[in-house]
Design an enzyme around this catalytic site. Structure first.
Site, mmCIF file in Angstrom:
data_model
loop_
_atom_site.group_PDB
_atom_site.id
_atom_site.type_symbol
_atom_site.label_atom_id
_atom_site.label_comp_id
_atom_site.label_asym_id
_atom_site.label_seq_id
_atom_site.Cartn_x
_atom_site.Cartn_y
_atom_site.Cartn_z
ATOM 1 N N LEU A 10 0.851 -1.186 0.000
ATOM 2 C CA LEU A 10 0.000 0.000 0.000
ATOM 3 C C LEU A 10 0.886 1.235 0.000
ATOM 4 O O LEU A 10 1.724 1.402 0.892
ATOM 5 C CB LEU A 10 -0.904 -0.009 1.236
ATOM 6 C CG LEU A 10 -1.662 1.285 1.565
ATOM 7 C CD1 LEU A 10 -2.576 1.702 0.431
ATOM 8 C CD2 LEU A 10 -2.447 1.118 2.860
ATOM 9 N N ASN A 91 3.729 7.427 2.752
ATOM 10 C CA ASN A 91 4.459 8.459 2.007
ATOM 11 C C ASN A 91 3.694 9.778 1.886
ATOM 12 O O ASN A 91 4.310 10.817 1.691
ATOM 13 C CB ASN A 91 4.781 7.912 0.607
ATOM 14 C CG ASN A 91 5.262 8.966 -0.352
ATOM 15 O OD1 ASN A 91 6.339 9.529 -0.195
ATOM 16 N ND2 ASN A 91 4.444 9.260 -1.369
ATOM 17 N N TYR A 156 5.720 22.271 9.456
ATOM 18 C CA TYR A 156 6.091 21.094 8.670
ATOM 19 C C TYR A 156 7.258 20.355 9.316
ATOM 20 O O TYR A 156 7.219 19.125 9.484
ATOM 21 C CB TYR A 156 6.460 21.517 7.246
ATOM 22 C CG TYR A 156 7.094 20.395 6.446
ATOM 23 C CD1 TYR A 156 6.309 19.394 5.893
ATOM 24 C CD2 TYR A 156 8.481 20.342 6.264
ATOM 25 C CE1 TYR A 156 6.883 18.349 5.165
ATOM 26 C CE2 TYR A 156 9.060 19.301 5.550
ATOM 27 C CZ TYR A 156 8.256 18.314 4.999
ATOM 28 O OH TYR A 156 8.837 17.281 4.298
ATOM 29 N N LYS A 160 7.448 16.462 10.911
ATOM 30 C CA LYS A 160 8.384 15.419 10.507
ATOM 31 C C LYS A 160 9.257 14.956 11.674
ATOM 32 O O LYS A 160 9.723 13.808 11.693
ATOM 33 C CB LYS A 160 9.245 15.906 9.344
ATOM 34 C CG LYS A 160 8.447 16.102 8.052
ATOM 35 C CD LYS A 160 7.719 14.828 7.638
ATOM 36 C CE LYS A 160 6.994 14.977 6.315
ATOM 37 N NZ LYS A 160 6.330 13.725 5.880
ATOM 38 N N THR A 191 10.924 16.277 -6.553
ATOM 39 C CA THR A 191 9.603 15.646 -6.483
ATOM 40 C C THR A 191 8.446 16.598 -6.728
ATOM 41 O O THR A 191 7.302 16.170 -6.753
ATOM 42 C CB THR A 191 9.395 15.023 -5.100
ATOM 43 O OG1 THR A 191 9.459 16.078 -4.117
ATOM 44 C CG2 THR A 191 10.449 13.972 -4.786
#
Length: 261
Positions: A10, A91, A156, A160, A191
């Site tokens: 997944l 992810n 952010y 993380k 990305t």
């Protein structure tokens, strides 16, 4: 890398960036895929490409993991299909660039829901099933931003840091149950993350930018070898090592200067 024929993987955030390369890397090793993201069309294109190259099954599920309860809904959907997830690639995530007080509060809360709460929910739900079966693999995608305070990415980076510490703790908790969990902490990568976060690429970021596939390969290698965490790329490793030698107040000042457009 071990063969994964017949296993189900997944992948969240499967419509772009690391998600695409995770899908290719796992399909190359024979894993069947469950692709999850908000956007259906890019996943359909990815599924068509993978199906043409590899003899694996591909399931698609359009879902907004920034919504509370979305992880449970996804687990129930897969239970109804009688699909057991052997490999969870957590992810999905997003970032917001700029001064914290200038960001819309709703956007910040959505980011925290996605980066922290939904990741935690998915990890809990699928780890329980893996423990019952006595095997499984989970990869959490954090960031080198989780190793220090980063002005202009304040919320952010903090999200993380949660992923990093949460994952390293679970690595030890799940080990006796034969469930491997690793944390992947990339640096700046090609990305589309920066554009989505609202930041122009800085000279520092251009210098240290890695391509997506080597990052993905490093994460999967760590996962199947049973490492608690990995930082891909020599430049990123040196950055984190250098931080350990500097006072925390200095780390923040340096980060602030490096992140400015």
């Amino acid at each position: 890398m071990e063969k994964l024929t017949g296993k189900w993987a997944l992948i969240t955030g499967a419509s772009s960036g690391f998600g695409i390369d995770f899908a290719h890397a796992l399909a190359e090793r024979g894993a069947n895929l469950i692709l999850v993201a908000r956007r259906q069309e890019p996943m359909q294109q990815l599924a068509a490409t993978i199906s043409a190259r590899h003899n694996v099954a591909v399931e698609l599920k359009a879902a907004d993991l920034a919504l509370p309860g979305s992880g449970l809904a996804l687990k129930q959907h897969l239970d109804q299909k009688k699909i057991n997830v052997d490999i969870l690639i957590n992810n999905a995530g997003c970032g917001l660039y700029g001064p914290f007080v200038e960001q819309p509060l709703a956007a910040t809360l959505d980011m925290l829901q996605l980066n922290i709460l939904s990741l935690t929910e998915l990890t809990h739900l699928f780890a329980r099933s893996m423990i019952q079966r006595g095997e499984g693999h989970i990869l959490l995608v954090a960031s080198i931003g989780g190793y220090q305070a980063t002005p202009t990415y304040a919320a952010y980076g903090a999200s993380k840091a949660y992923v990093l510490l949460f994952g390293e703790a679970l690595h030890e908790e799940l080990k006796p149950h034969k469930v491997k969990l690793s944390v992947l902490s990339p640096g700046v990568s090609a990305t589309g993350f920066l554009a989505a976060a609202g930041q122009r690429t800085t000279p520092y970021q251009r210098l240290f930018m890695m391509q997506s596939r080597p990052v993905v390969d490093a994460g999967l290698a760590a996962l199947f070898c049973g490492k608690p965490s990995v930082i891909p790329g020599l430049g990123n490793k040196l950055t984190i090592f250098g931080n350990r030698l500097a006072p925390r107040s200095l780390q923040s000042k340096i980060a602030y200067q490096l992140m400015k457009n």
